[in-house]
Design a protein around this motif. Structure first.
Motif, PDB file in Angstrom:
ATOM      1  N   SER B  45       0.817  -1.218   0.000  1.00 44.39           N
ATOM      2  CA  SER B  45       0.000   0.000   0.000  1.00 44.39           C
ATOM      3  C   SER B  45       0.855   1.274   0.000  1.00 44.39           C
ATOM      4  CB  SER B  45      -0.991  -0.002   1.154  1.00 44.39           C
ATOM      5  OG  SER B  45      -0.323  -0.094   2.365  1.00 44.39           O
ATOM      6  N   THR B  46       2.038   1.230   0.605  1.00 45.01           N
ATOM      7  CA  THR B  46       2.900   2.422   0.553  1.00 45.01           C
ATOM      8  C   THR B  46       3.441   2.618  -0.868  1.00 45.01           C
ATOM      9  OG1 THR B  46       3.479   2.151   2.868  1.00 45.01           O
ATOM     10  CG2 THR B  46       4.927   3.543   1.561  1.00 45.01           C
ATOM     11  N   TRP B  47       3.802   1.515  -1.483  1.00 46.30           N
ATOM     12  CA  TRP B  47       4.220   1.581  -2.881  1.00 46.30           C
ATOM     13  C   TRP B  47       3.096   2.166  -3.743  1.00 46.30           C
ATOM     14  CZ3 TRP B  47       4.045  -2.827  -6.880  1.00 46.30           C
ATOM     15  CH2 TRP B  47       4.693  -2.417  -8.056  1.00 46.30           C
ATOM     16  N   SER B  48       1.868   1.717  -3.472  1.00 51.71           N
ATOM     17  CA  SER B  48       0.735   2.220  -4.266  1.00 51.71           C
ATOM     18  C   SER B  48       0.500   3.710  -4.015  1.00 51.71           C
ATOM     19  CB  SER B  48      -0.525   1.413  -4.002  1.00 51.71           C
ATOM     20  OG  SER B  48      -1.119   1.799  -2.782  1.00 51.71           O
ATOM     21  N   ARG B  49       0.827   4.187  -2.821  1.00 54.15           N
ATOM     22  CA  ARG B  49       0.695   5.633  -2.578  1.00 54.15           C
ATOM     23  C   ARG B  49       1.676   6.391  -3.462  1.00 54.15           C
ATOM     24  NH1 ARG B  49       1.128   6.252   3.847  1.00 54.15           N
ATOM     25  NH2 ARG B  49       0.340   8.364   3.581  1.00 54.15           N
ATOM     26  N   LEU B 121       9.169  -6.498  13.907  1.00 49.30           N
ATOM     27  CA  LEU B 121      10.492  -6.348  14.531  1.00 49.30           C
ATOM     28  C   LEU B 121      10.868  -4.869  14.557  1.00 49.30           C
ATOM     29  CD1 LEU B 121      12.947  -9.013  13.002  1.00 49.30           C
ATOM     30  CD2 LEU B 121      12.012  -8.974  15.317  1.00 49.30           C
ATOM     31  N   LYS B 122      10.669  -4.231  13.415  1.00 50.65           N
ATOM     32  CA  LYS B 122      11.052  -2.822  13.267  1.00 50.65           C
ATOM     33  C   LYS B 122      10.324  -1.937  14.276  1.00 50.65           C
ATOM     34  CE  LYS B 122      11.208   0.893   9.781  1.00 50.65           C
ATOM     35  NZ  LYS B 122      12.525   1.418  10.237  1.00 50.65           N
ATOM     36  N   VAL B 123       9.026  -2.195  14.463  1.00 49.65           N
ATOM     37  CA  VAL B 123       8.259  -1.337  15.379  1.00 49.65           C
ATOM     38  C   VAL B 123       8.261  -1.882  16.813  1.00 49.65           C
ATOM     39  CG1 VAL B 123       6.790  -0.381  13.568  1.00 49.65           C
ATOM     40  CG2 VAL B 123       6.043  -2.422  14.776  1.00 49.65           C
ATOM     41  N   ARG B 124       9.108  -2.896  17.050  1.00 53.38           N
ATOM     42  CA  ARG B 124       9.353  -3.433  18.387  1.00 53.38           C
ATOM     43  C   ARG B 124       8.145  -4.115  19.023  1.00 53.38           C
ATOM     44  NH1 ARG B 124      11.656   1.735  18.448  1.00 53.38           N
ATOM     45  NH2 ARG B 124      13.931   1.758  18.376  1.00 53.38           N
ATOM     46  N   VAL B 125       7.264  -4.673  18.184  1.00 54.40           N
ATOM     47  CA  VAL B 125       6.159  -5.471  18.727  1.00 54.40           C
ATOM     48  C   VAL B 125       6.685  -6.852  19.111  1.00 54.40           C
ATOM     49  CG1 VAL B 125       3.998  -6.669  18.085  1.00 54.40           C
ATOM     50  CG2 VAL B 125       4.285  -4.249  17.564  1.00 54.40           C
ATOM     51  N   ILE B 126       7.653  -7.367  18.341  1.00 52.47           N
ATOM     52  CA  ILE B 126       8.306  -8.638  18.680  1.00 52.47           C
ATOM     53  C   ILE B 126       9.815  -8.392  18.763  1.00 52.47           C
ATOM     54  CG2 ILE B 126       6.562 -10.245  17.760  1.00 52.47           C
ATOM     55  CD1 ILE B 126       8.135 -10.332  15.149  1.00 52.47           C
ATOM     56  N   SER B 210       8.551   5.631  -8.532  1.00 49.07           N
ATOM     57  CA  SER B 210       8.071   4.783  -7.445  1.00 49.07           C
ATOM     58  C   SER B 210       8.827   3.472  -7.390  1.00 49.07           C
ATOM     59  CB  SER B 210       6.575   4.500  -7.639  1.00 49.07           C
ATOM     60  OG  SER B 210       5.881   5.677  -7.981  1.00 49.07           O
ATOM     61  N   SER B 211       9.978   3.400  -8.053  1.00 48.71           N
ATOM     62  CA  SER B 211      10.714   2.132  -8.081  1.00 48.71           C
ATOM     63  C   SER B 211      11.237   1.792  -6.686  1.00 48.71           C
ATOM     64  CB  SER B 211      11.891   2.237  -9.046  1.00 48.71           C
ATOM     65  OG  SER B 211      12.882   3.065  -8.477  1.00 48.71           O
ATOM     66  N   ALA B 212      11.464   0.505  -6.455  1.00 47.70           N
ATOM     67  CA  ALA B 212      11.945   0.054  -5.148  1.00 47.70           C
ATOM     68  C   ALA B 212      13.270   0.727  -4.804  1.00 47.70           C
ATOM     69  CB  ALA B 212      12.086  -1.465  -5.153  1.00 47.70           C
ATOM     70  N   SER B 213      14.175   0.820  -5.796  1.00 49.53           N
ATOM     71  CA  SER B 213      15.487   1.401  -5.482  1.00 49.53           C
ATOM     72  C   SER B 213      15.349   2.885  -5.123  1.00 49.53           C
ATOM     73  CB  SER B 213      16.437   1.209  -6.662  1.00 49.53           C
ATOM     74  OG  SER B 213      15.857   1.746  -7.829  1.00 49.53           O
ATOM     75  N   HIS B 214      14.466   3.576  -5.856  1.00 48.24           N
ATOM     76  CA  HIS B 214      14.237   4.990  -5.542  1.00 48.24           C
ATOM     77  C   HIS B 214      13.636   5.138  -4.138  1.00 48.24           C
ATOM     78  CE1 HIS B 214      13.481   9.199  -6.158  1.00 48.24           C
ATOM     79  NE2 HIS B 214      12.174   9.044  -5.998  1.00 48.24           N
ATOM     80  N   MET B 215      12.659   4.303  -3.822  1.00 46.78           N
ATOM     81  CA  MET B 215      12.033   4.382  -2.497  1.00 46.78           C
ATOM     82  C   MET B 215      13.037   4.036  -1.402  1.00 46.78           C
ATOM     83  SD  MET B 215       8.152   2.918  -3.188  1.00 46.78           S
ATOM     84  CE  MET B 215       7.662   2.881  -1.455  1.00 46.78           C
ATOM     85  N   GLN B 216      13.908   3.053  -1.678  1.00 52.78           N
ATOM     86  CA  GLN B 216      14.911   2.679  -0.673  1.00 52.78           C
ATOM     87  C   GLN B 216      15.882   3.821  -0.396  1.00 52.78           C
ATOM     88  OE1 GLN B 216      15.935  -0.860  -2.698  1.00 52.78           O
ATOM     89  NE2 GLN B 216      14.633  -2.164  -1.416  1.00 52.78           N
ATOM     90  N   SER B 217      16.295   4.516  -1.452  1.00 52.02           N
ATOM     91  CA  SER B 217      17.233   5.616  -1.198  1.00 52.02           C
ATOM     92  C   SER B 217      16.531   6.789  -0.516  1.00 52.02           C
ATOM     93  CB  SER B 217      17.953   6.043  -2.488  1.00 52.02           C
ATOM     94  OG  SER B 217      17.026   6.532  -3.412  1.00 52.02           O
ATOM     95  N   SER B 237      14.772  -1.867   7.589  1.00 48.82           N
ATOM     96  CA  SER B 237      14.170  -0.903   6.675  1.00 48.82           C
ATOM     97  C   SER B 237      12.673  -1.139   6.512  1.00 48.82           C
ATOM     98  CB  SER B 237      14.862  -0.949   5.318  1.00 48.82           C
ATOM     99  OG  SER B 237      14.732  -2.248   4.781  1.00 48.82           O
ATOM    100  N   PHE B 238      11.961  -0.065   6.189  1.00 46.16           N
ATOM    101  CA  PHE B 238      10.524  -0.149   5.957  1.00 46.16           C
ATOM    102  C   PHE B 238      10.260  -0.732   4.567  1.00 46.16           C
ATOM    103  CE2 PHE B 238       6.503   1.478   4.368  1.00 46.16           C
ATOM    104  CZ  PHE B 238       5.637   1.257   5.427  1.00 46.16           C
ATOM    105  N   VAL B 239      10.923  -0.158   3.560  1.00 46.20           N
ATOM    106  CA  VAL B 239      10.832  -0.711   2.205  1.00 46.20           C
ATOM    107  C   VAL B 239      11.747  -1.923   2.197  1.00 46.20           C
ATOM    108  CG1 VAL B 239      11.204  -0.293  -0.253  1.00 46.20           C
ATOM    109  CG2 VAL B 239      10.504   1.590   1.238  1.00 46.20           C
ATOM    110  N   ARG B 240      11.144  -3.098   2.087  1.00 46.47           N
ATOM    111  CA  ARG B 240      11.988  -4.292   2.169  1.00 46.47           C
ATOM    112  C   ARG B 240      12.345  -4.800   0.772  1.00 46.47           C
ATOM    113  NH1 ARG B 240      12.298  -8.910   4.551  1.00 46.47           N
ATOM    114  NH2 ARG B 240      10.396  -9.434   3.454  1.00 46.47           N
ATOM    115  N   GLU B 241      12.117  -6.064   0.538  1.00 42.47           N
ATOM    116  CA  GLU B 241      12.561  -6.654  -0.728  1.00 42.47           C
ATOM    117  C   GLU B 241      11.801  -6.144  -1.940  1.00 42.47           C
ATOM    118  OE1 GLU B 241      12.243 -10.867   0.066  1.00 42.47           O
ATOM    119  OE2 GLU B 241      14.411 -10.942  -0.200  1.00 42.47           O
ATOM    120  N   ALA B 242      10.491  -5.825  -1.739  1.00 45.82           N
ATOM    121  CA  ALA B 242       9.634  -5.437  -2.852  1.00 45.82           C
ATOM    122  C   ALA B 242       9.656  -6.495  -3.949  1.00 45.82           C
ATOM    123  CB  ALA B 242      10.024  -4.067  -3.399  1.00 45.82           C
TER     124      ALA B 242
END
Lengths: 302, 287
Positions: B45-49, B121-126, B210-217, B237-242
């Motif tokens: 959904s973030t990618w779609s945004r 993991l990232k948001v520390r729920v687990i 909106s490419s994964a590499s662009h979003m990652q950077s 990272s939030f943007v993971r493998e995509a």
């Protein structure tokens, strides 16, 4: 609306909301705190939910008659009551809701009613609530009812019914109850609810034939009407609505046959025919088709 | 301590209400021409945004810092603020009868499980080292974290929208996997619902931005400013493998079986092949 009036209204809205938070009076509604042992009585509006609340209330505690003054502390609804008040009720709670499918409601009794009767009842309800005037044509109301224009957040009748039945029909924590079955043989329908509640470990409910009969009599339309006369000015659901129109109306099934024009019936059936049939509601268009078929074929009368 | 926490929470609610800062969420006012990007968590959904934001408006490329203004989510800003913003809104809600136009993005739940694990993991729920199998059990039962559990399990969420709205002119179901395989084609197909008629170049631009590499950077530069990531672990990272199909290396056979047994019928209906079925086929061939 002129912008000045609009912003004044918004300001008052914000102040009222802040006041409610300040005093812990936020209405539960969709923000309701849900507990794992809650049981929800869910239905589209005007489908017999209040009657079911009376029936169950009178059965669960047989020493204390249900009235409009005490129903909101026994089987409360969620749109006028405050979350804080509801959180403090004895557990397990039984709550009335009109929501479309809610995945976090743990146990649900869903009441469904023939949408043609719902349309008629909802029409009168909207007159009572001053949403439409006295002489508003039923023929104009029905298309708006089909589009779900009244109480939009509950969806259309189809959205509401389908969302629950399609997602929970086979779930042991879901019980579907037809208003018409409740009307036809209330003792039997109530017994099925009691069995469901016991499966949900709600606790033992006295349900001998005599006990069921007494709860049914205590929840009769006559008794509910008499109570409404005394208490309508105080009950949150009727307070502020037109007092010349009753909340408890005809309490019958099939009233649509004399109240809806053929076009209105056809509009409802063409919108929701499949779903209605799957719930056991016979379509008048299907009946016509069947009777046409049973007539011996005589060439081309059509 | 508990008492203090309660008072703190109460004061926070009080202040945010008095100042009109309560996020809209389910109390959102819906307008007849609104468009909603709806999906379960971690389903693209973030990618779609990024994609739809870059497709609809061409003035400024979407980034993590302007996204809440260009393609807002309904959980951050108050209703009042959202009224003044473009009404292409992101939502994670289960079926809501009021939403007039919906693009629903669905993703293979096995990939959702993996992605949701790392997000938690990232948001520390687990904690680090938490068992993936255990997480999958919780994921299937929708017992991960209250805000997510509220919208139901993956299957409830998908079916609530598909069963109620499929065939409706205001509803489109898109598979994340298809969007990934051929974004140009999917965006072209979805343009009529968005009320636009973009040129191929405009679509190409949206995909590039909106490419994964662009979003990652972008994430590297902006993750401390974006509301969704600023207070989370910066080492994940939030943007993971995509990518799609990553579950094959991350999920145990047990975890895969748990998911397929719970939701197999729905998965097949959406075109996701089951490992369970492949095994049966092989045995049939052998027999």
């Amino acid at each position: 609306m002129p912008p000045a009036q609009n912003s004044v209204q918004r300001l008052f809205g914000a102040l009222a909301q802040a006041g409610r938070v300040l005093t812990g009076r936020q209405i539960a509604g969709r923000g309701l705190t849900v507990f794992a042992d809650d049981i929800f009585l869910v239905s589209y509006p005007r489908s017999g939910n209040t009657w079911t609340r009376f029936l169950l209330g009178n059965l669960i505690d047989q020493n204390d008659l249900v009235t409009f003054s005490n129903i909101e502390s026994r089987i409360p609804e969620i749109y006028f009551n405050r979350d804080r008040f509801l959180r403090q009720l004895p557990r397990p709670r039984m709550l009335k809701s009109h929501e479309c499918f809610q995945p976090h409601y743990p146990r649900v009794i869903y009441i469904v009613r023939d949408p043609r009767d719902v349309a008629v009842s909802f029409y009168h309800h909207n007159v009572k609530a001053r949403n439409i005037p006295d002489d508003y044509p039923m023929a104009s109301f029905v298309p708006r009812f089909i589009a779900g224009e009244f109480d939009r957040k509950f969806g259309s009748w189809r959205d509401n019914v389908l969302s629950w039945t399609v997602l929970r029909r086979d779930d042991p924590a879901f019980l579907m109850l037809r208003y018409e079955d409740l009307k036809l043989d209330p003792a039997r329908a109530l017994a099925s609810v009691v069995a469901f509640l016991e499966r949900c470990s709600f606790g033992k409910i006295g349900s001998s034939a005599a006990e069921l009969q007494r709860a049914i009599e205590r929840s009769s339309p006559e008794r509910m009407r008499a109570l409404e006369k005394q208490e309508a000015g105080r009950w949150i659901l009727t307070k502020g609505t037109r007092s010349d129109k009753p909340f408890v109306r005809s309490a019958i099934s099939g009233g649509w046959k004399s109240q809806l024009a053929r076009e209105s019936v056809a509009a409802i059936e063409s919108a929701w025919g499949d779903l209605m049939q799957s719930l056991g509601y016979t379509l008048s268009s299907a009946q016509t088709a069947a009777s046409v078929e049973s007539v011996p074929h005589r060439g081309l009368p059509l | 301590m508990k008492q203090l926490n309660r008072i703190g929470k109460y004061l926070k609610t009080l202040a945010s209400t008095a100042l009109g800062r309560t996020p809209a969420g389910r109390a959102l006012t819906v307008f007849p021409d609104d468009i909603f990007l709806v999906s379960y968590f971690r389903s693209g959904s973030t990618w779609s945004r990024f994609l739809f934001g870059n497709l609809i408006q061409q003035n400024e490329p979407v980034t993590f810092t302007n996204m809440e203004r260009l393609v807002p989510i309904i959980y951050n800003l108050p209703d009042r603020a959202l009224r003044r913003l473009p009404r292409v809104l992101k939502s994670h809600e289960c079926f809501d009868p009021r939403y007039p136009r919906v693009i629903y993005i669905v993703r293979d739940p096995r990939d959702v499980a993996v992605s949701f694990y790392y997000y938690n993991l990232k948001v520390r729920v687990i904690p680090d080292g938490y068992s993936m199998d255990e997480f999958v059990d919780r994921f299937v039962a929708a017992k991960v974290v209250p805000y997510a559990d509220r919208v139901g399990c993956w299957q409830d969420h998908v079916l609530s929208w598909v069963r109620l709205r499929e065939g409706n002119p205001g509803f489109r179901l898109v598979r994340y996997e298809d969007l990934l395989a051929d974004p140009v084609k999917e965006l072209t197909n979805l343009s009529p619902l968005l009320g636009i008629n973009p040129t191929p170049a405009r679509i190409e631009r949206a995909v590039q931005l909106s490419s994964a590499s662009h979003m990652q950077s972008l994430e590297k530069e902006q993750s401390k400013q974006w509301v969704a990531t600023k207070d989370t672990r910066q080492d994940i990272s939030f943007v993971r493998e995509a990518k799609s199909g990553g579950w094959r290396n991350k999920l145990s056979a047990n975890a895969v079986r748990t998911i397929e047994q719970a939701w197999g019928t729905t998965m097949k209906e959406l075109g996701y092949d089951l490992v369970m079925d492949a095994k049966v086929d092989r045995e049939l061939v052998k027999g």
